[in-house]
Scaffold this motif. Structure first.
Motif, PDB file in Angstrom:
ATOM      1  N   THR A  51      -4.470  -8.659   3.158  1.00  0.00           N
ATOM      2  CA  THR A  51      -3.407  -9.651   3.161  1.00  0.00           C
ATOM      3  C   THR A  51      -2.122  -8.948   2.759  1.00  0.00           C
ATOM      4  N   VAL A  52      -1.175  -8.929   3.677  1.00  0.00           N
ATOM      5  CA  VAL A  52       0.118  -8.352   3.359  1.00  0.00           C
ATOM      6  C   VAL A  52       1.050  -9.499   3.012  1.00  0.00           C
ATOM      7  N   ALA A  53       1.615  -9.436   1.812  1.00  0.00           N
ATOM      8  CA  ALA A  53       2.569 -10.459   1.415  1.00  0.00           C
ATOM      9  C   ALA A  53       3.967  -9.922   1.677  1.00  0.00           C
ATOM     10  N   VAL A  54       4.684 -10.600   2.576  1.00  0.00           N
ATOM     11  CA  VAL A  54       6.068 -10.217   2.836  1.00  0.00           C
ATOM     12  C   VAL A  54       6.946 -11.098   1.960  1.00  0.00           C
ATOM     13  N   VAL A  55       7.655 -10.459   1.029  1.00  0.00           N
ATOM     14  CA  VAL A  55       8.504 -11.225   0.122  1.00  0.00           C
ATOM     15  C   VAL A  55       9.955 -10.831   0.331  1.00  0.00           C
ATOM     16  N   GLY A  56      10.838 -11.649  -0.190  1.00  0.00           N
ATOM     17  CA  GLY A  56      12.260 -11.353  -0.079  1.00  0.00           C
ATOM     18  C   GLY A  56      13.043 -12.616  -0.324  1.00  0.00           C
ATOM     19  N   ARG A 220      -0.901 -12.752  -6.159  1.00  0.00           N
ATOM     20  CA  ARG A 220      -2.281 -13.235  -6.198  1.00  0.00           C
ATOM     21  C   ARG A 220      -2.992 -13.046  -4.875  1.00  0.00           C
ATOM     22  N   LEU A 221      -2.316 -13.351  -3.778  1.00  0.00           N
ATOM     23  CA  LEU A 221      -2.983 -13.316  -2.479  1.00  0.00           C
ATOM     24  C   LEU A 221      -2.873 -11.956  -1.804  1.00  0.00           C
ATOM     25  N   GLY A 222      -1.809 -11.240  -2.097  1.00  0.00           N
ATOM     26  CA  GLY A 222      -1.538 -10.011  -1.344  1.00  0.00           C
ATOM     27  C   GLY A 222      -2.284  -8.811  -1.880  1.00  0.00           C
ATOM     28  N   SER A 223      -2.913  -8.056  -0.957  1.00  0.00           N
ATOM     29  CA  SER A 223      -3.455  -6.776  -1.378  1.00  0.00           C
ATOM     30  C   SER A 223      -2.359  -5.720  -1.240  1.00  0.00           C
ATOM     31  N   ARG A 224      -1.337  -6.067  -0.474  1.00  0.00           N
ATOM     32  CA  ARG A 224      -0.198  -5.191  -0.307  1.00  0.00           C
ATOM     33  C   ARG A 224       1.047  -6.074  -0.293  1.00  0.00           C
ATOM     34  N   MET A 225       2.161  -5.525  -0.749  1.00  0.00           N
ATOM     35  CA  MET A 225       3.383  -6.304  -0.774  1.00  0.00           C
ATOM     36  C   MET A 225       4.463  -5.553  -0.008  1.00  0.00           C
ATOM     37  N   ALA A 226       5.221  -6.280   0.796  1.00  0.00           N
ATOM     38  CA  ALA A 226       6.328  -5.669   1.522  1.00  0.00           C
ATOM     39  C   ALA A 226       7.578  -6.468   1.188  1.00  0.00           C
ATOM     40  N   VAL A 227       8.625  -5.764   0.769  1.00  0.00           N
ATOM     41  CA  VAL A 227       9.849  -6.456   0.372  1.00  0.00           C
ATOM     42  C   VAL A 227      10.884  -6.310   1.488  1.00  0.00           C
ATOM     43  N   VAL A 228      11.356  -7.453   2.005  1.00  0.00           N
ATOM     44  CA  VAL A 228      12.388  -7.453   3.039  1.00  0.00           C
ATOM     45  C   VAL A 228      13.669  -8.003   2.425  1.00  0.00           C
ATOM     46  N   VAL A 229      14.734  -7.207   2.505  1.00  0.00           N
ATOM     47  CA  VAL A 229      16.044  -7.655   2.030  1.00  0.00           C
ATOM     48  C   VAL A 229      17.062  -7.372   3.129  1.00  0.00           C
ATOM     49  N   ASN A 230      17.872  -8.372   3.453  1.00  0.00           N
ATOM     50  CA  ASN A 230      18.886  -8.220   4.499  1.00  0.00           C
ATOM     51  C   ASN A 230      18.319  -7.675   5.808  1.00  0.00           C
TER      52      ASN A 230
END
Lengths: 384, 214
Positions: A51-56, A220-230
């Protein structure tokens, strides 16, 4: 300038190792809207069973990325591949039938719960008893079997989003794409829904792309996290790593690093750097080279406070290398914690539990000692 | 009495056929107009909205010009036939159905289309389910289209000619009867027209109420 969209001749370069693991891949993805570049992602992929969590922050382009990866938004340019196969407009329907989509709003159809959950199966020509059994199974797994004959309009926000999740999961999708799936749900029902989603993702071992602005959900859900900004992918990694070691000031601000102080890295010896922050000398574990400007990042939960006064207890023995004295300027409640801002010449934020705040009697104007470990202080290199 | 039945049936037939043709034209165009984004969309919408308010007499005049024996389509010999009335009524009802269908589909959440496609709907499946979601608006569009032509007088008179047994419909028959001072017959015809209007609106109201019960 010629721009090839989804060119069929372009072989998608994937090495054999990646082919087995990367299920959904994008490369050089650019989305422009009204001449403005809203998304520019060099390379990004979702692998099997992760599960990749895309945050930003809001408007960063996260949802645009998800829609592009669901083949629902044609990028200005860029390549997409599903399971090693390049995505072309002609193939997009067949490929869309291998994904499951849940958006922030449930967007249920004007019919019963059962028919809603069966809708994706109908699109694929699956009907009758077989479809009914699969629908009931997933209604049961989401705990809404009792609601199956209700009309979609008679559901609470939490129930409606469960129907939306069941509607996607019943399709047995290879990738589940979730765009802020808990945003529309009442706070009361949200925690349980996050729990259940976490369990279902684990049980089904499904690849999942989760877009969220909530770091707790992502962690909690993400095994990996990706941060998107702008519109740009700034950082990718294990959630703990991203939270502790943001790569740039904007990521640091987004992931909840409250204390961000500019300073100068004077020297580094055996991986331990000495940083001058205003008139204070602090130590930080770093791999940066000395004699450069840095941004000192400190998470509030890594700062310990000790009241100073006539009756203050002796300094406890800790491995904290950095101790700064200062005066409390603000005490603000943040959920179960209290964020205390201390003026030590530079402003520092510490997170303290509500109980400790009361025990220590922390109030604005009080003098305190703030301490933190050299490993807790993360340095980001700045130009100059 | 035979006259009454024949006139009523002709009215229903002509208006029904015109409404059906208008639906076949208006629904696809309205759907396209609601779902597409192009630069001159505002212009097209305002043309359609003008068409919705088009005075039937003007539509009749245009069709009369077209079908007049010396007109561009005069060779077809359609003037003063039921086909001419159908054609004029299509011109009247199409913008009504198109405009209301576009408005109804435009009211749906734009993300519903993405959600359907994201669940694996093909282009036609997506359109079918969007129609299904907008079914009440589409039913209202259909009823408004039929209502606009069944009650229309001017165009039917102009291109149909109100020929007894051939192109005499309910509305033109009423006008003629009143002119002759035959109020009894006029009232009977008006009653039939009123009953039809009641029936149309009854169906629509029933559908709306049934939806609200859920």
């Amino acid at each position: 300038m010629s721009v090839r969209l989804f060119s069929r001749r372009t072989a998608f370069p994937v090495d054999s190792g990646e082919r087995t693991s990367a299920l959904l891949q994008v490369r050089g993805l650019v989305v422009e809207r009204g001449g403005r570049r809203v998304l520019d992602i060099g390379q990004f992929s979702v692998r099997r069973a992760e599960t990749v969590a895309v945050v930003g922050p809001n408007g960063a382009g996260k949802s645009t990325l998800l829609l592009a990866m669901a083949f629902l938004l044609r990028p200005t340019r860029g390549e997409l591949a599903f399971d090693g196969t390049p995505v072309t407009p002609r193939r997009s329907l067949a490929l869309r039938r291998r994904i499951g989509l849940v958006l922030a709003d449930p967007l249920l159809l004007d019919t019963t719960v059962r028919k809603n959950v069966a809708s994706g199966l109908r699109f694929r020509g699956v009907r009758g008893r077989q479809a009914g059994l699969r629908v009931d199974e997933w209604l049961d797994r989401l705990g809404i079997l009792a609601l199956r004959d209700r009309h979609a309009r008679e559901l609470s926000s939490g129930e409606a989003q469960r129907v939306s999740l069941a509607r996607a999961l019943v399709l047995d999708p290879e990738v589940l794409l979730l765009d802020e799936p808990f945003a529309s749900v009442d706070v009361a029902a949200r925690a349980q829904l996050v729990d259940d989603t976490e369990r279902l993702l684990r049980e089904t071992e499904r690849a999942c792309l989760l877009v969220t602005h909530d770091l707790d959900e992502a962690g909690r859900l993400g095994s990996r996290m990706a941060v998107v900004v702008n519109g740009r992918l700034r950082q990718e990694g294990a959630p703990q790593e991203v939270l502790a070691k943001p790569v740039d000031p904007e990521v640091a601000a987004f992931v909840g690093v409250e204390t961000r102080l500019p300073g100068r890295l004077l020297s580094v010896r055996d991986g331990l750097g000495t940083v001058m922050v205003q008139e204070h000398r602090v130590e930080a574990v770093t791999s940066l080279s000395p004699d450069r400007n840095v941004l000192c990042c400190l998470r509030p939960e890594d700062v310990t406070l000790r009241p100073l006064g006539r009756l203050s207890p002796p300094s406890p023995l800790t491995s904290a290398r950095n101790r700064l004295e200062g005066r409390i300027v603000n005490v603000a409640s943040k959920g179960p914690l209290v964020h205390v801002t201390v003026d030590c010449g530079a402003l520092l934020v510490a997170a303290v539990t509500k109980t400790s705040t009361l025990e220590m009697g922390l109030r604005p104007g009080d003098r305190v000692e703030a301490s933190f470990k050299a490993t807790a202080l993360h340095l980001i290199g700045l130009p100059g | 009495m035979d006259d009454l039945v024949q006139i009523t049936l002709l009215s229903l037939g002509v208006s029904g056929l015109a409404t059906a043709i208008s639906l076949l034209i208006g629904l696809p165009l309205g759907t396209w107009l609601a779902l597409s984004t192009f630069r001159s969309r505002g212009l097209v919408l305002s043309v359609v909205n003008t068409g919705m308010a088009l005075p039937p007499v003007v539509a009749g005049l245009a069709v009369a010009f077209l079908l007049w024996r010396s007109g561009p389509l005069g060779d077809l010999g359609l003037i003063y036939t039921p086909s001419a009335i159908v054609l004029a009524e299509v011109v009247i009802a199409t913008p009504v159905i198109l405009g209301l269908a576009a408005a109804g589909i435009g009211q749906l959440d734009p993300r519903l289309q993405l959600q359907l496609q994201g669940l694996g709907a093909s282009r036609w499946q997506t359109i079918w389910w969007l129609w299904r979601e907008a079914r009440l608006s589409l039913l209202a569009a259909l009823m408004a289209g039929f209502g606009s032509v069944i009650s229309e007088v001017g165009a039917a008179m102009m291109v149909g000619g109100n020929i007894s047994g051939q192109t005499r419909v309910l509305t033109t028959a009423i006008v003629l009867d009143v002119g002759r001072g035959e109020f009894g017959s006029a009232v009977a015809l008006a009653g039939i027209l009123l009953a039809l209007a009641f029936l149309i609106n009854g169906v629509l109201t029933w559908a709306q109420l049934r939806k609200r019960q859920h």
